[in-house]
Write an enzyme that holds these catalytic residues in place. Structure first.
Site, PDB file in Angstrom:
ATOM      1  N   SER A  49       0.826  -1.210   0.000  1.00  0.00           N
ATOM      2  CA  SER A  49       0.000   0.000   0.000  1.00  0.00           C
ATOM      3  C   SER A  49       0.861   1.260   0.000  1.00  0.00           C
ATOM      4  O   SER A  49       0.483   2.275  -0.584  1.00  0.00           O
ATOM      5  CB  SER A  49      -0.973   0.008   1.187  1.00  0.00           C
ATOM      6  OG  SER A  49      -0.278  -0.089   2.401  1.00  0.00           O
ATOM      7  N   ASP A  66       5.411   0.590  11.558  1.00  0.00           N
ATOM      8  CA  ASP A  66       5.106  -0.818  11.822  1.00  0.00           C
ATOM      9  C   ASP A  66       5.814  -1.259  13.093  1.00  0.00           C
ATOM     10  O   ASP A  66       6.868  -0.737  13.445  1.00  0.00           O
ATOM     11  CB  ASP A  66       5.543  -1.702  10.646  1.00  0.00           C
ATOM     12  CG  ASP A  66       4.740  -2.991  10.556  1.00  0.00           C
ATOM     13  OD1 ASP A  66       3.845  -3.085   9.681  1.00  0.00           O
ATOM     14  OD2 ASP A  66       4.992  -3.910  11.370  1.00  0.00           O
ATOM     15  N   HIS A 110      -5.707  -3.625  13.921  1.00  0.00           N
ATOM     16  CA  HIS A 110      -7.169  -3.702  13.793  1.00  0.00           C
ATOM     17  C   HIS A 110      -7.898  -3.989  15.112  1.00  0.00           C
ATOM     18  O   HIS A 110      -9.106  -4.250  15.118  1.00  0.00           O
ATOM     19  CB  HIS A 110      -7.601  -4.708  12.726  1.00  0.00           C
ATOM     20  CG  HIS A 110      -6.977  -4.461  11.395  1.00  0.00           C
ATOM     21  ND1 HIS A 110      -7.029  -3.234  10.768  1.00  0.00           N
ATOM     22  CD2 HIS A 110      -6.263  -5.264  10.578  1.00  0.00           C
ATOM     23  CE1 HIS A 110      -6.377  -3.303   9.625  1.00  0.00           C
ATOM     24  NE2 HIS A 110      -5.888  -4.513   9.484  1.00  0.00           N
TER      25      HIS A 110
HETATM   26  C1  LIG Z   1      -2.748  -5.704   7.252  1.00  0.00           C
HETATM   27  S1  LIG Z   1      -1.022  -5.539   7.411  1.00  0.00           S
HETATM   28  C2  LIG Z   1      -0.710  -4.025   6.525  1.00  0.00           C
HETATM   29  C3  LIG Z   1      -0.920  -4.154   5.060  1.00  0.00           C
HETATM   30  C4  LIG Z   1      -0.498  -2.948   4.230  1.00  0.00           C
HETATM   31  N1  LIG Z   1      -1.050  -1.706   4.762  1.00  0.00           N
HETATM   32  C5  LIG Z   1      -0.971  -3.114   2.802  1.00  0.00           C
HETATM   33  O1  LIG Z   1      -2.145  -2.802   2.518  1.00  0.00           O
HETATM   34  O2  LIG Z   1      -0.172  -3.574   1.981  1.00  0.00           O
HETATM   35  C6  LIG Z   1      -0.882  -5.053   9.102  1.00  0.00           C
HETATM   36  C7  LIG Z   1       0.486  -4.597   9.540  1.00  0.00           C
HETATM   37  O3  LIG Z   1       0.323  -4.005  10.820  1.00  0.00           O
HETATM   38  C8  LIG Z   1       1.439  -4.304  11.616  1.00  0.00           C
HETATM   39  N2  LIG Z   1       1.045  -4.198  13.029  1.00  0.00           N
HETATM   40  C9  LIG Z   1       0.384  -5.120  13.788  1.00  0.00           C
HETATM   41  N3  LIG Z   1       0.210  -4.679  15.030  1.00  0.00           N
HETATM   42  C10 LIG Z   1       0.753  -3.421  15.076  1.00  0.00           C
HETATM   43  C11 LIG Z   1       0.897  -2.441  16.099  1.00  0.00           C
HETATM   44  N4  LIG Z   1       0.435  -2.658  17.355  1.00  0.00           N
HETATM   45  N5  LIG Z   1       1.522  -1.283  15.798  1.00  0.00           N
HETATM   46  C12 LIG Z   1       2.000  -1.056  14.549  1.00  0.00           C
HETATM   47  N6  LIG Z   1       1.900  -1.956  13.537  1.00  0.00           N
HETATM   48  C13 LIG Z   1       1.289  -3.120  13.806  1.00  0.00           C
HETATM   49  C14 LIG Z   1       1.849  -5.703  11.183  1.00  0.00           C
HETATM   50  O4  LIG Z   1       3.214  -5.966  11.478  1.00  0.00           O
HETATM   51  C15 LIG Z   1       1.539  -5.686   9.688  1.00  0.00           C
HETATM   52  O5  LIG Z   1       2.695  -5.358   8.958  1.00  0.00           O
END
Ligand SMILES: C[S@@+](CC[C@H](N)C(=O)[O-])C[C@H]1O[C@@H](n2cnc3c(N)ncnc32)[C@H](O)[C@@H]1O
Length: 177
Positions: A49, A66, A110
């Protein structure tokens, strides 16, 4: 399909294929893509993204945050910083010297309380006319987007946008009143 939907397909983010979010982003900010200067997204994964935003916003600096060091990338106009969206001080450190942001996207863990924590911390980094979007807001019978909405500061307004019939395909769009 909008031009942003095509870019989502090109780079492999599920923002179009699964969730149909890119149609909403295009409506929100597509017309002024050339005057978007700073974009922030929580959640990098493989960087799909961030690359989509970089191509869609031809002049913008893209910052990703991240919680996994292995996901941090630096290329072209994309920079990234480590941060955990459940810990405000790490977010403040990650955005230091960047912004204000025309677009902030939360595509991180999320979890509703993480989404709330990040929004309360980062919404003040929004540029005038900017948009803050929380993805995958759950809106089934056992979930309450209202818990997030209740924490939106008074000078901002929020609305839920449901893009598919899936229980977790809700976008919470927040803008200044
Ligand atoms: C759904 S993926 C992101 C996908 C990306 N935005 C895309 O559309 O290509 C979720 C990301 O959130 C990160 N993540 C999970 N928990 C998190 C947190 N508490 N703080 C920051 N990043 C986090 C994960 O490591 C992962 O890389």
């Amino acid at each position: 399909m909008t031009p942003l939907c095509h870019l989502a397909e090109k780079y492999g983010t599920d923002k179009f294929s699964k969730h149909r979010y890119t149609q909403i982003y295009f409506e929100l900010i597509g017309a002024r893509a050339a005057s978007v200067w700073h974009v922030l997204e929580i959640g990098i994964k493989r960087g799909a993204s961030l690359r989509m935003w970089e191509e869609f916003f031809p002049r913008a600096a893209i910052l990703g945050i991240d919680s996994k060091h292995k996901n941090l990338i630096t290329e072209g106009r994309i920079r990234s910083a480590w941060g955990d969206q459940s810990r405000p001080s790490t977010l403040v450190a990650a955005v230091e010297g960047a912004g204000p942001f025309d677009l902030i996207v939360d595509d991180g863990s999320h979890a509703a309380w993480h989404q709330t924590t990040a929004m309360v911390t980062l919404i003040h980094y929004l540029a005038p006319g900017g948009v803050y979007v929380i993805e995958d807001v759950k809106h089934g019978p056992n979930d309450q987007p209202e818990t997030i909405v209740a924490q939106v500061p008074a000078e901002f307004e929020s609305r839920m946008v449901l893009t598919t019939a899936e229980w977790d395909s809700g976008l919470l769009v927040i803008q200044r009143r």
